[in-house]
Design an enzyme around this catalytic site. Structure first.
Site, PDB file in Angstrom:
ATOM      1  N   HIS A 261       0.827  -1.211   0.000  1.00 60.89           N
ATOM      2  CA  HIS A 261       0.000   0.000   0.000  1.00 60.89           C
ATOM      3  C   HIS A 261       0.860   1.259   0.000  1.00 60.89           C
ATOM      4  O   HIS A 261       0.537   2.244  -0.675  1.00 60.89           O
ATOM      5  CB  HIS A 261      -0.916   0.000   1.222  1.00 60.89           C
TER       6      HIS A 261
ATOM      7  N   HIS B 103       2.141  -3.948   9.185  1.00 56.86           N
ATOM      8  CA  HIS B 103       3.506  -3.734   8.728  1.00 56.86           C
ATOM      9  C   HIS B 103       4.339  -3.084   9.825  1.00 56.86           C
ATOM     10  O   HIS B 103       3.795  -2.445  10.735  1.00 56.86           O
ATOM     11  CB  HIS B 103       3.545  -2.855   7.471  1.00 56.86           C
TER      12      HIS B 103
END
Length: 271
Positions: free
Chosen positions: A193, A235
């Site tokens: 992303h 993440h």
């Protein structure tokens, strides 16, 4: 005979060592234990000296073993620095994962944070680019959209390949969503992303005429997309930073292989 005996007695009297005060020095006293011999035995004819090769080999081993022990006890500076940075990254990522679960401190804002992350997902961007390409009627618009589609496909393949190679897990045990499986965004490093948001924002800043407030919002959007992935525990911080760097280099690569208008028209007509 008497004369020879007298001479022998005179000789004994003249011998100093035969006196009573010196007898203890010449003869051991009666009943005294014999002196113990030393533990070391003189090398007999059967004893053979060790071959010279064994001594040299032992000296080399005695010199090498302390060095190996020192290498194990004293790792290199690069290893210490890498492990320290990795520990800081994991610690900070866990602290920022305030929406990682239902029991997190910001669990009520998890849905909104996930929605921000979806704006940087690959499926909506690819679908929206194809839809705009079909609706576009200008050559310049079709050229920009075709190159944007190329950049999005390049981003998905690059991130999927690096993630499959590194296979790094996120700071929390979170399972990927269905959209993540469709774009092969399963592992943590790098953040897909974040790379997509950085690439798209740079692409729009270079090829679209935007006002200054829109430019600032575009940069803030890319930053918020990367931050949202850390907040939901998907993440690490270094994953997001690496994603931003990869996204920028993807943009530079697309600029190098930019498809002209004629190439885009040929691809559209073939499609």
């Amino acid at each position: 005979m008497p004369a020879s005996q007298n001479r022998a007695r005179a000789r004994d009297r003249n011998n100093v060592l035969n006196r009573a005060e010196f007898l203890s020095l010449n003869q051991p006293p009666k009943g005294a234990p014999e002196p113990r011999s030393s533990g070391r035995k003189a090398p007999g004819p059967s004893a053979q000296p060790p071959p010279p090769g064994d001594g040299a080999r032992e000296r080399r081993q005695s010199q090498q073993l302390p060095e190996e022990d020192c290498m194990q006890l004293n790792p290199s500076f690069k290893g210490i620095a890498f492990n320290s940075l990795l520990a800081i990254d994991i610690c900070m990522s866990k602290r920022l994962g305030v929406c990682a679960g239902r029991a997190a401190s910001w669990a009520s804002a998890r849905s909104m944070v996930k929605l921000i992350g979806i704006t940087g997902h690959g499926i909506p961007w690819i679908g929206g680019t194809i839809l705009c390409l079909v609706k576009s009627s200008t050559l310049a618009g079709q050229e920009v959209l075709m190159n944007l589609l190329l950049a999005l496909l390049l981003d998905i393949m690059t991130v999927a390949g690096v993630q499959k190679l590194i296979k790094r897990r996120g700071p929390f045990e979170t399972s990927p969503s269905l959209l993540d499986y469709l774009t092969m965004d399963i592992y943590a490093f790098p953040a897909g992303h974040a790379s997509r948001a950085a690439m798209v924002s740079k692409f729009f800043l270079s090829h679209l005429v935007l006002a200054v407030p829109l430019r600032v919002l575009l940069v803030l959007w890319a930053f918020c997309v990367g931050l949202s992935r850390v907040m939901i525990g998907r993440h690490h911080i270094t994953d997001v930073i690496s994603g931003f760097i990869i996204g920028y280099f993807q943009f530079r690569l697309v600029e190098l292989v930019w498809m002209s208008s004629n190439t885009c028209q040929m691809l559209i007509s073939a499609w």
